[in-house]
Design an enzyme around this catalytic site. Structure first.
Site, mmCIF file in Angstrom:
data_model
loop_
_atom_site.group_PDB
_atom_site.id
_atom_site.type_symbol
_atom_site.label_atom_id
_atom_site.label_comp_id
_atom_site.label_asym_id
_atom_site.label_seq_id
_atom_site.Cartn_x
_atom_site.Cartn_y
_atom_site.Cartn_z
ATOM 1 N N ASN A 126 8.141 -5.638 -1.024
ATOM 2 C CA ASN A 126 8.026 -4.528 -0.083
ATOM 3 C C ASN A 126 6.560 -4.484 0.330
ATOM 4 O O ASN A 126 5.740 -3.869 -0.341
ATOM 5 C CB ASN A 126 8.444 -3.200 -0.713
ATOM 6 C CG ASN A 126 8.386 -2.057 0.280
ATOM 7 O OD1 ASN A 126 7.795 -2.170 1.344
ATOM 8 N ND2 ASN A 126 8.990 -0.936 -0.093
ATOM 9 N N ALA A 143 3.125 -1.065 4.678
ATOM 10 C CA ALA A 143 2.497 -1.129 6.003
ATOM 11 C C ALA A 143 2.103 -2.546 6.392
ATOM 12 O O ALA A 143 2.058 -2.873 7.585
ATOM 13 C CB ALA A 143 1.280 -0.217 6.048
ATOM 14 N N GLU A 202 13.099 -9.349 1.136
ATOM 15 C CA GLU A 202 12.320 -8.204 1.607
ATOM 16 C C GLU A 202 13.105 -6.924 1.322
ATOM 17 O O GLU A 202 14.324 -6.878 1.508
ATOM 18 C CB GLU A 202 12.091 -8.358 3.111
ATOM 19 C CG GLU A 202 11.300 -7.245 3.739
ATOM 20 C CD GLU A 202 11.165 -7.411 5.252
ATOM 21 O OE1 GLU A 202 10.309 -6.726 5.818
ATOM 22 O OE2 GLU A 202 11.923 -8.206 5.859
ATOM 23 N N ARG A 204 4.101 11.107 -1.605
ATOM 24 C CA ARG A 204 4.009 10.695 -0.195
ATOM 25 C C ARG A 204 5.326 10.927 0.546
ATOM 26 O O ARG A 204 6.352 10.350 0.189
ATOM 27 C CB ARG A 204 3.661 9.205 -0.156
ATOM 28 C CG ARG A 204 3.621 8.641 1.223
ATOM 29 C CD ARG A 204 3.374 7.144 1.166
ATOM 30 N NE ARG A 204 3.415 6.599 2.508
ATOM 31 C CZ ARG A 204 3.951 5.437 2.806
ATOM 32 N NH1 ARG A 204 4.472 4.682 1.877
ATOM 33 N NH2 ARG A 204 3.951 5.025 4.049
ATOM 34 N N PRO A 228 0.788 -1.217 0.000
ATOM 35 C CA PRO A 228 0.000 0.000 0.000
ATOM 36 C C PRO A 228 0.831 1.283 0.000
ATOM 37 O O PRO A 228 1.867 1.368 0.652
ATOM 38 C CB PRO A 228 -0.838 -0.094 1.272
ATOM 39 C CG PRO A 228 -0.295 -1.206 2.069
ATOM 40 C CD PRO A 228 0.506 -2.061 1.164
ATOM 41 N N ASN A 229 0.319 2.228 -0.746
ATOM 42 C CA ASN A 229 0.810 3.603 -0.846
ATOM 43 C C ASN A 229 2.103 3.758 -1.640
ATOM 44 O O ASN A 229 2.535 4.884 -1.870
ATOM 45 C CB ASN A 229 0.958 4.246 0.544
ATOM 46 C CG ASN A 229 -0.359 4.320 1.262
ATOM 47 O OD1 ASN A 229 -1.346 4.791 0.701
ATOM 48 N ND2 ASN A 229 -0.409 3.833 2.482
ATOM 49 N N ARG A 284 13.106 3.561 12.513
ATOM 50 C CA ARG A 284 11.859 4.318 12.598
ATOM 51 C C ARG A 284 11.039 3.924 13.827
ATOM 52 O O ARG A 284 11.585 3.383 14.784
ATOM 53 C CB ARG A 284 11.096 4.145 11.286
ATOM 54 C CG ARG A 284 11.872 4.801 10.114
ATOM 55 C CD ARG A 284 11.162 4.752 8.821
ATOM 56 N NE ARG A 284 9.896 5.505 8.903
ATOM 57 C CZ ARG A 284 8.951 5.388 7.992
ATOM 58 N NH1 ARG A 284 9.087 4.601 6.942
ATOM 59 N NH2 ARG A 284 7.827 6.084 8.121
ATOM 60 N N HIS A 327 4.216 -5.053 8.909
ATOM 61 C CA HIS A 327 4.102 -5.098 10.365
ATOM 62 C C HIS A 327 2.782 -5.672 10.858
ATOM 63 O O HIS A 327 2.560 -5.733 12.070
ATOM 64 C CB HIS A 327 4.286 -3.685 10.924
ATOM 65 C CG HIS A 327 5.291 -2.890 10.164
ATOM 66 N ND1 HIS A 327 6.636 -3.181 10.186
ATOM 67 C CD2 HIS A 327 5.140 -1.851 9.310
ATOM 68 C CE1 HIS A 327 7.278 -2.338 9.387
ATOM 69 N NE2 HIS A 327 6.397 -1.528 8.851
ATOM 70 N N TYR A 336 10.697 9.004 1.601
ATOM 71 C CA TYR A 336 10.662 8.094 0.452
ATOM 72 C C TYR A 336 11.264 8.671 -0.822
ATOM 73 O O TYR A 336 11.319 7.986 -1.835
ATOM 74 C CB TYR A 336 9.215 7.644 0.193
ATOM 75 C CG TYR A 336 8.625 6.936 1.391
ATOM 76 C CD1 TYR A 336 9.026 5.643 1.718
ATOM 77 C CD2 TYR A 336 7.707 7.558 2.221
ATOM 78 C CE1 TYR A 336 8.511 4.993 2.826
ATOM 79 C CE2 TYR A 336 7.183 6.919 3.329
ATOM 80 C CZ TYR A 336 7.593 5.643 3.631
ATOM 81 O OH TYR A 336 7.090 5.005 4.734
ATOM 82 N N SER A 339 12.979 3.024 3.096
ATOM 83 C CA SER A 339 13.541 3.690 4.278
ATOM 84 C C SER A 339 14.224 2.664 5.179
ATOM 85 O O SER A 339 14.046 1.455 5.021
ATOM 86 C CB SER A 339 12.437 4.417 5.048
ATOM 87 O OG SER A 339 11.551 3.490 5.642
ATOM 88 N N ARG A 352 7.302 -0.437 13.656
ATOM 89 C CA ARG A 352 7.897 -0.888 12.388
ATOM 90 C C ARG A 352 9.014 -1.910 12.593
ATOM 91 O O ARG A 352 9.641 -2.353 11.646
ATOM 92 C CB ARG A 352 8.431 0.301 11.601
ATOM 93 C CG ARG A 352 7.343 1.252 11.153
ATOM 94 C CD ARG A 352 7.892 2.334 10.233
ATOM 95 N NE ARG A 352 6.948 3.412 10.068
ATOM 96 C CZ ARG A 352 5.961 3.433 9.175
ATOM 97 N NH1 ARG A 352 5.780 2.415 8.368
ATOM 98 N NH2 ARG A 352 5.153 4.469 9.099
ATOM 99 N N HIS A 372 12.872 -2.450 1.700
ATOM 100 C CA HIS A 372 12.198 -1.241 2.182
ATOM 101 C C HIS A 372 13.011 -0.035 1.744
ATOM 102 O O HIS A 372 14.241 -0.044 1.836
ATOM 103 C CB HIS A 372 12.050 -1.242 3.701
ATOM 104 C CG HIS A 372 11.167 -2.338 4.180
ATOM 105 N ND1 HIS A 372 9.799 -2.258 4.121
ATOM 106 C CD2 HIS A 372 11.462 -3.560 4.689
ATOM 107 C CE1 HIS A 372 9.277 -3.382 4.581
ATOM 108 N NE2 HIS A 372 10.266 -4.195 4.925
#
Length: 150
Positions: free
Chosen positions: A74, A77, A98, A17, A9-10, A107, A80, A22, A102, A111, A100
């Site tokens: 990736n 959200a 996997e 965003r 998502p996103n 963070r 987690h 990002y 960031s 997360r 990511h």
């Protein structure tokens, strides 16, 4: 070798965003990075998939069974929160990395848990969009080693 890159998502909102986290590159740039890396690494094909819906991601993982050699994921959200994505990755047992954008380990506390990562043999974080090329490199090396041992 065929690879599937899955984005949660996103990620379709890259460039809009939270650019401080990002970056300012858009989703199309991410897709191009993946395609270029796949070509350089000798993949026969690559699909880059994105969905904001957990079930669609689970469906795509299941559909990969028997036709995809490796996955870069990736979950965003869902990293987690989604035992469903973890279970799908475990069910198909396709080698997965996997990734990511960031450095999630630096963070918020929530997360720090990665359900999807429990089914992945490697993790790349904090390298921005170039982390996808690194994840594909790790995946290609793993698949070539696996093939050589057969």
């Amino acid at each position: 070798m065929k690879a599937l890159v899955i984005n949660g998502p996103n990620l379709n909102m890259l460039g809009i965003r939270e650019p401080g986290i990002y970056g300012s590159d858009n989703y199309e740039t991410l897709v191009q990075i993946c395609q270029d890396a796949a070509d350089e690494l000798g993949f026969d094909g690559i699909e880059v998939f994105q969905s904001n819906h957990e079930g669609a991601i689970v469906d795509r993982i299941q559909e990969a069974y028997g036709s995809i050699d490796g996955i870069v994921i990736n979950p965003a959200a869902y990293t987690h929160t989604s035992v469903a994505i973890l279970d799908a990755l475990k069910a198909v047992a396709i080698p997965s990395v996997e990734v990511h954008i960031s450095a999630v380990e630096e963070r918020e506390d929530f997360r720090q848990v990665s359900y999807a990562g429990m089914a992945c043999f490697a993790r790349v974080t904090g390298e921005g969009l170039s982390g996808y090329a690194r994840a594909l490199e790790i995946l290609a090396s793993h698949l070539k080693e696996k093939q050589a041992s057969i």
